[in-house]
Enzyme design. Sequence first.
Site, PDB file in Angstrom:
ATOM      1  N   ASP A   7      40.046  47.187  44.754  1.00 36.77           N
ATOM      2  CA  ASP A   7      40.252  47.565  46.152  1.00 36.77           C
ATOM      3  C   ASP A   7      40.847  48.959  46.339  1.00 36.77           C
ATOM      4  O   ASP A   7      40.905  49.457  47.457  1.00 36.77           O
ATOM      5  CB  ASP A   7      41.193  46.562  46.844  1.00 36.77           C
ATOM      6  CG  ASP A   7      40.594  45.169  46.916  1.00 36.77           C
ATOM      7  OD1 ASP A   7      39.430  45.049  47.302  1.00 36.77           O
ATOM      8  OD2 ASP A   7      41.309  44.198  46.598  1.00 36.77           O
ATOM      9  N   SER A  47      44.213  36.897  42.825  1.00 34.22           N
ATOM     10  CA  SER A  47      43.542  37.046  44.115  1.00 34.22           C
ATOM     11  C   SER A  47      44.338  36.341  45.213  1.00 34.22           C
ATOM     12  O   SER A  47      44.730  35.185  45.056  1.00 34.22           O
ATOM     13  CB  SER A  47      42.124  36.468  44.067  1.00 34.22           C
ATOM     14  OG  SER A  47      41.333  37.175  43.121  1.00 34.22           O
TER      15      SER A  47
END
Length: 321
Positions: free
Chosen positions: A29, A179
Site C-alpha cells: 500500500d 491484514s
Amino acid sequence: MKRSLLGGLVLAACSTHSFALNILLVNDDGLTSNIKALYDELKANGHSVAVSVPCSPQSGRGGAIVMYSPTTISVDNDKQIAAENGCHNGAAPIGAPAAGGFTKTGYTNGNWNYVHGTPVMATAYGLDVVAVKQWGKAPDLVLSGPNEGQNVGKVVVHSGTIGNVQFSAGKGIPSIALSADTNTVDDKTLNNANSAIVAKQTVVLLKELQGKAGQGPLLPKGITLNVNFPKNLTSSTPFAFSRIGTYDLYNFKFKVSKDDKGVNQYGLGYDIAPNAPTAAQAADESAVMQSKIAVTAMQVAYDQRPAAQEWLKIRLKNLFK
C-alpha cells in the site's frame, strides 16, 4: 546477595537484548497509517526497524516483479502517482530516484524507503539494499502489512501482502503477513486509532512467538503466517487458529459495466458469499476473522506434500520411465 542481584540484572539484560530483533517492514500500500503505527510500536518495544514499501498502492499485484521506472519516478507506467504528484501520501515526488529514502518531512532518518515498482520489488530492495546498509545482514523478521483490508481465503494468491512473505520466506527469513480492516485507512493524518490497536496486537503475537522460539528462529523453515484482524478489533480481541479453507467471503470475477455515456468499462468485480460457513468451515480464515484475530500457517511456494508427490509418480509412471 549483591552478587545474586547483579547476576539477575545481567541475565535480564541479556534476555532483553536477545529479544530485540532487526525487522524489515514491507507492504503493498505504500506509506499508510498502518505501517506508521506498527513502525512506532516496534521501535517502542526495542526493535530495530527498517521500511521498504512501494511508491504507490499496489494491491492485487501478488508476486509480480516489475519496476515502473528504471531511473526516476514518472507517470509513464504508473498513472496512480499522477493524482498525488508522486508517491502515496507524499513519500517522494515525481522526478525522485526510482528507489531510495523518503523525502517527506519526519521520515528522513534513513529507516523509510520506497521503490517505484511492485510490492515484491520493494521487498527485494529492502532485503538486498536497505537491510545490508542498516544491519550488514538479512533481517531477523519480515512483516508485510498491515494491509488496508483483509486477505482471506483464495484471494491470498493474488495479494501483494502475501507475495511479499512468499518472497522473503523463500529466502529462509521468518515472515508474517498482516491484514487489517479498511477502517484503518487515514491518508490525512496517518494516525488512525484503529491502526494503533492493530500494531499493539501484532506485538502481542510477536512476543508469544519469541517466547516459544527462545534463541531459535521465530518460525520453522518453510512456514509463513497469514494474520487477519477483524473490523471491530479491540485490545482484548482473542487470537484463534484458522486455515485458508474453502469458505470465501469474496467471489471475484471479471466485470463489464457502462459509464454515463454508454461506453463499456472493464474491471474487477466481486460478490459477497451468500451463505454462512458450514460447521466444517468454522475454522476457515474468512469465518474466524469476523470476530477473532485469525492466524493461519501457510507453506512457502507451491510444492505439494509427499503423499501427493507419490500419487504423481504412480499416475504418470509410464511417462516417468
